[in-house]
Design a protein around this motif. Structure first.
Motif, mmCIF file in Angstrom:
data_model
loop_
_atom_site.group_PDB
_atom_site.id
_atom_site.type_symbol
_atom_site.label_atom_id
_atom_site.label_comp_id
_atom_site.label_asym_id
_atom_site.label_seq_id
_atom_site.Cartn_x
_atom_site.Cartn_y
_atom_site.Cartn_z
ATOM 1 N N HIS A 291 -7.236 -1.909 -4.200
ATOM 2 C CA HIS A 291 -6.471 -1.390 -3.071
ATOM 3 C C HIS A 291 -6.471 -2.367 -1.910
ATOM 4 O O HIS A 291 -5.508 -2.433 -1.134
ATOM 5 C CB HIS A 291 -7.040 -0.038 -2.634
ATOM 6 C CG HIS A 291 -6.798 1.050 -3.629
ATOM 7 N ND1 HIS A 291 -6.887 2.395 -3.314
ATOM 8 C CD2 HIS A 291 -6.463 1.011 -4.942
ATOM 9 C CE1 HIS A 291 -6.623 3.117 -4.382
ATOM 10 N NE2 HIS A 291 -6.378 2.290 -5.388
ATOM 11 N N GLY B 92 -0.986 5.588 -1.928
ATOM 12 C CA GLY B 92 -2.357 5.291 -1.538
ATOM 13 C C GLY B 92 -3.438 5.712 -2.505
ATOM 14 O O GLY B 92 -4.625 5.619 -2.180
ATOM 15 N N GLU B 93 -3.084 6.168 -3.702
ATOM 16 C CA GLU B 93 -4.122 6.582 -4.649
ATOM 17 C C GLU B 93 -3.723 6.271 -6.093
ATOM 18 O O GLU B 93 -2.535 6.123 -6.418
ATOM 19 C CB GLU B 93 -4.418 8.079 -4.510
ATOM 20 C CG GLU B 93 -3.232 8.978 -4.786
ATOM 21 C CD GLU B 93 -3.606 10.449 -4.647
ATOM 22 O OE1 GLU B 93 -4.790 10.756 -4.755
ATOM 23 O OE2 GLU B 93 -2.691 11.261 -4.449
ATOM 24 N N GLN C 176 0.801 -1.215 0.000
ATOM 25 C CA GLN C 176 0.000 0.000 0.000
ATOM 26 C C GLN C 176 0.842 1.277 0.000
ATOM 27 O O GLN C 176 0.400 2.314 -0.495
ATOM 28 C CB GLN C 176 -0.949 -0.002 1.207
ATOM 29 C CG GLN C 176 -2.061 -1.038 1.093
ATOM 30 C CD GLN C 176 -2.966 -1.059 2.316
ATOM 31 O OE1 GLN C 176 -2.521 -0.826 3.439
ATOM 32 N NE2 GLN C 176 -4.245 -1.328 2.109
ATOM 33 N N SER C 177 2.055 1.192 0.538
ATOM 34 C CA SER C 177 2.920 2.369 0.571
ATOM 35 C C SER C 177 3.931 2.383 -0.573
ATOM 36 O O SER C 177 4.815 3.237 -0.624
ATOM 37 C CB SER C 177 3.657 2.445 1.905
ATOM 38 O OG SER C 177 4.486 1.295 2.080
#
Length: 290
Positions: A106, A87-88, A66-67
């Motif tokens: 995600h 995160g996007e 996620q990072s």
């Protein structure tokens, strides 16, 4: 003298400890770098036009991504299919043909899944994809192949008349990808060669085909046209029955038309050897009758 010996030993021990720390540090860094590895499919993926396909890509071992920065590309970084960072999803660099058609889960990132879903697959999606990931531990990528396929319409087989001493039969079909194989079969199942063939693309990038066959002599039986997608191992076949009477009728009609064409040509242009209706039409279009 004893003092100098002890001092020398202490200096050597400190040096060895420094070397050991350096080696341990290199080893730890190597392990950290080695941890960042992605695994993709070991064989090409196949997708049907109009459906969705998931391109699998997995961190090994399953780290939380996620990072990390995840980027799916075609052949090089300027061909971005999907981009995720911090995160996007980032769409500024996404290729226009993929806009609104890609999904990166995600939730899956927390399990090390970098899978990309492509919606409404198109012929242009065919080819190479590269899954890339970059984080504090380094960079890794996996390359995979996507093979797009489509089964087209059933062939339409029709009689076009008697030309050049034989019956012209035409096979037409559309909606295929990749370019299909086309073959003719006589009533006994033997292959026959096409005398002409034309392949083109429609607005979606799918193939349209038109193959013609010349049947000489008195035909009697079914002629079959087979269109095959070798990628899927599927085919469609249609047949046309030609009787001996049809063959004789077409030959006679062709002779009658040729005789009338010759007669008209000689009456309009004495000495002309024109026997083709197309030639007369050409003369008409040029205004040669005036």
């Amino acid at each position: 003298m004893q003092f100098l010996l002890v001092s020398g030993c202490s200096s050597l021990a400190n040096h060895l400890r420094g070397v050991l720390r350096y080696l341990v540090t290199l080893h730890v860094l190597h392990l950290g770098s080695a941890q960042l590895k992605v695994v993709g499919p070991y064989h090409p993926l196949t997708a049907t036009v109009g459906q969705s396909i998931v391109l699998p890509c997995q961190l090994s071992p399953s780290l939380n991504a996620q990072s990390m920065a995840v980027r799916w590309i075609r052949h090089h970084i300027s061909e971005t299919v999907h981009h995720y960072r911090d995160g996007e999803d980032l769409f500024a660099e996404q290729m226009r043909e993929y806009q609104g058609r890609t999904v990166l889960s995600h939730d899956g990132l927390s399990r090390g899944s970098l899978d990309l879903r492509i919606l409404s697959v198109r012929p242009s999606d065919d080819g190479t994809y590269i899954c890339t990931v970059e984080g504090a531990a380094g960079y890794a990528e996996a390359i995979m192949q996507l093979q797009v396929a489509a089964i087209g319409s059933s062939p339409l087989v029709s009689l076009e008349g008697y030309q050049g001493g034989g019956i012209e039969v035409v096979c037409r079909s559309s909606g295929w990808f990749p370019e299909p194989e086309v073959l003719w079969k006589d009533p006994g199942g033997q292959r026959l060669p096409s005398v002409s063939q034309r392949h083109s693309h429609d607005e979606r990038g799918l193939f349209e085909i038109q193959h013609s066959l010349s049947v000489t002599g008195e035909a009697d039986g079914d002629l079959s046209c087979v269109v095959r997608n070798s990628r899927l191992g599927q085919e469609k076949e249609s047949s046309l029955h030609i009787s001996e009477q049809q063959s004789r009728d077409l030959e006679q009609q062709s002779r009658d038309l040729e005789a009338k064409t010759t007669e008209l040509s000689e009456s309009l242009f004495p000495g002309s050897t024109c026997k083709s209706p197309a030639k007369i039409c050409s003369l008409l279009n040029r205004g040669s009758f005036s």
